[in-house]
Write an enzyme that holds these catalytic residues in place. Structure first.
Site, PDB file in Angstrom:
ATOM      1  N   ASN A   9      35.481  -9.075  71.087  1.00 36.57           N
ATOM      2  CA  ASN A   9      36.587  -8.118  71.039  1.00 36.57           C
ATOM      3  C   ASN A   9      36.929  -7.754  72.479  1.00 36.57           C
ATOM      4  OD1 ASN A   9      38.336  -6.014  70.700  1.00 36.57           O
ATOM      5  ND2 ASN A   9      36.865  -4.614  69.743  1.00 36.57           N
ATOM      6  N   LYS A  11      39.314  -6.017  73.517  1.00 34.79           N
ATOM      7  CA  LYS A  11      39.948  -4.688  73.605  1.00 34.79           C
ATOM      8  C   LYS A  11      41.206  -4.790  74.481  1.00 34.79           C
ATOM      9  CE  LYS A  11      35.502  -2.705  72.552  1.00 34.79           C
ATOM     10  NZ  LYS A  11      34.536  -1.610  72.689  1.00 34.79           N
ATOM     11  N   HIS A 104      38.163  -0.445  63.609  1.00 33.92           N
ATOM     12  CA  HIS A 104      37.265  -0.258  64.763  1.00 33.92           C
ATOM     13  C   HIS A 104      37.154   1.236  65.091  1.00 33.92           C
ATOM     14  CE1 HIS A 104      35.626  -0.464  68.814  1.00 33.92           C
ATOM     15  NE2 HIS A 104      35.241  -1.691  68.521  1.00 33.92           N
ATOM     16  N   GLU A 106      37.210   2.753  67.790  1.00 35.63           N
ATOM     17  CA  GLU A 106      38.187   3.239  68.778  1.00 35.63           C
ATOM     18  C   GLU A 106      39.534   3.525  68.118  1.00 35.63           C
ATOM     19  OE1 GLU A 106      37.573   0.042  71.534  1.00 35.63           O
ATOM     20  OE2 GLU A 106      35.594   0.854  72.002  1.00 35.63           O
ATOM     21  N   GLU A 176      28.771  -1.070  63.860  1.00 26.90           N
ATOM     22  CA  GLU A 176      28.860  -0.694  65.263  1.00 26.90           C
ATOM     23  C   GLU A 176      28.571   0.801  65.395  1.00 26.90           C
ATOM     24  OE1 GLU A 176      31.429  -3.615  67.688  1.00 26.90           O
ATOM     25  OE2 GLU A 176      32.772  -2.131  66.851  1.00 26.90           O
ATOM     26  N   GLY A 182      29.771   0.388  74.425  1.00 25.17           N
ATOM     27  CA  GLY A 182      30.134   0.567  75.834  1.00 25.17           C
ATOM     28  C   GLY A 182      29.210   1.490  76.602  1.00 25.17           C
ATOM     29  N   SER A 222      27.029  -2.798  72.844  1.00 28.42           N
ATOM     30  CA  SER A 222      26.254  -3.194  74.031  1.00 28.42           C
ATOM     31  C   SER A 222      25.375  -4.420  73.777  1.00 28.42           C
ATOM     32  CB  SER A 222      25.418  -2.011  74.547  1.00 28.42           C
ATOM     33  OG  SER A 222      26.245  -0.918  74.892  1.00 28.42           O
ATOM     34  N   GLY A 243      31.809  -6.609  72.855  1.00 23.14           N
ATOM     35  CA  GLY A 243      32.895  -6.076  73.681  1.00 23.14           C
ATOM     36  C   GLY A 243      32.774  -6.579  75.103  1.00 23.14           C
ATOM     37  N   GLY A 244      32.192  -5.744  75.975  1.00 22.87           N
ATOM     38  CA  GLY A 244      32.108  -6.043  77.408  1.00 22.87           C
ATOM     39  C   GLY A 244      31.618  -7.444  77.741  1.00 22.87           C
TER      40      GLY A 244
HETATM   41  P1  13P Z   1      30.517  -3.262  73.776  1.00 27.17           P
HETATM   42  O1  13P Z   1      29.878  -4.597  73.514  1.00 27.17           O
HETATM   43  O2  13P Z   1      31.308  -3.230  75.062  1.00 27.17           O
HETATM   44  O3  13P Z   1      29.564  -2.133  73.627  1.00 27.17           O
HETATM   45  O4  13P Z   1      31.644  -3.062  72.640  1.00 27.17           O
HETATM   46  C1  13P Z   1      31.283  -3.246  71.317  1.00 27.17           C
HETATM   47  C2  13P Z   1      32.508  -3.177  70.499  1.00 27.17           C
HETATM   48  O5  13P Z   1      33.090  -2.141  70.327  1.00 27.17           O
HETATM   49  C3  13P Z   1      32.993  -4.423  69.910  1.00 27.17           C
HETATM   50  O6  13P Z   1      33.984  -4.191  68.980  1.00 27.17           O
END
Ligand code: 13P
Length: 266
Positions: A9, A11, A104, A106, A176, A182, A222, A243-244
């Protein structure tokens, strides 16, 4: 044997050009034999980059036979209409998406998404023949108040209301925990396994034991090449929503490789 699904993802990151390069690099690294033949690999760029990312992936896929699939980060519940700023599932399908992230945290935290709106989006995505990655998970406050399972149960009950079938090749659930996203505070394998096992038991109640047993449940929050192996070694962890670490082709493909190895399919 359950499918393994690792999805990136992105983002709201990368320029369209960077996105196309990243998608291409992921496909290239995986075509070099890094687990991609046993793992379903998905990249979810921002909507503006989908077409370019698709071209980047396709340029590699055609040569090597390795498939990296394309996903979007959200989709509206209507087919078309006066919904400024929204994109429909059929539009996403038209440009080559096979996957859509729904609900999600967010979206829930910053954009007013609720269990009910996530459910409406999910139903449309399924109706249009796309595969949803349906996100659930508790906040730190909820975990500390010992309400994590109650929250997960509610998110599944309302979120999956009206879904007729789950199981192989269909819907994916992403657990999640919001406190892990993050933050670098990854859930321990024990915490992940406990939550995933609970989710599977809920799916079993809501659908059937057989359907629950065939459903992919990803962990997200993470996830990195360093912790992916341990998390993926948990019996009920079937993949990752990253994510990251998905913004670098090296770390994302290392997670794919670690996932395949942890499941003894590397
Ligand atoms: P991170 O891997 O950056 O923590 O993000 C996870 C996420 O929200 C994937 O949708």
């Amino acid at each position: 044997m359950r499918e393994i699904v690792i999805a990136g993802n992105w983002k709201m990151n990368t320029t369209p050009f960077e996105g196309a390069m990243l998608a291409r690099k992921v496909a290239e690294l995986l075509s070099a034999g890094n687990g991609a033949t046993v793992v379903t690999v998905v990249v979810c760029p921002p909507a503006t980059h989908l077409a370019m990312a698709q071209a980047g992936i396709a340029s590699v896929t055609t040569e090597s036979g390795v498939k990296v699939e394309l996903g979007a980060q959200n989709a509206h519940w209507e087919h078309k209409g006066a919904f400024t700023g929204e994109i429909s599932a059929s539009m996403l399908k038209f440009i080559g998406c096979r996957w859509v992230i729904i609900g999600h945290s967010e979206r829930r935290q910053w954009f007013g998404e609720t269990d009910e709106t996530a459910n409406k989006r999910l139903l449309r995505v399924i109706r249009n023949g796309l595969r949803p990655i349906f996100c659930i998970g508790e906040t730190l406050e909820e975990r500390e108040a010992d309400r994590a399972f109650e929250v997960i149960e509610r998110q599944l009950k309302i979120g999956l209301d009206g879904v007729e079938n789950i199981g192989r090749g269909g819907l994916v659930i992403a657990y999640e925990p919001v406190w892990a996203i993050g933050t670098g505070h990854t859930a321990t394998p024990e915490q992940a396994q406990e939550a995933h096992q609970f989710i599977r038991s809920q799916l079993s109640e809501q659908f059937s034991e057989e359907a629950a047993a065939a459903t992919v449940i990803q962990y997200g929050g993470s996830m990195t090449p360093d912790n992916a192996g341990q998390l993926m070694a948990c019996p009920d962890v079937d993949g990752g929503l990253v994510g990251g670490a998905s913004l670098k082709a090296d770390s994302f493909s290392a997670i794919v490789k670690a996932a395949a190895e942890a499941k003894g399919r590397g």
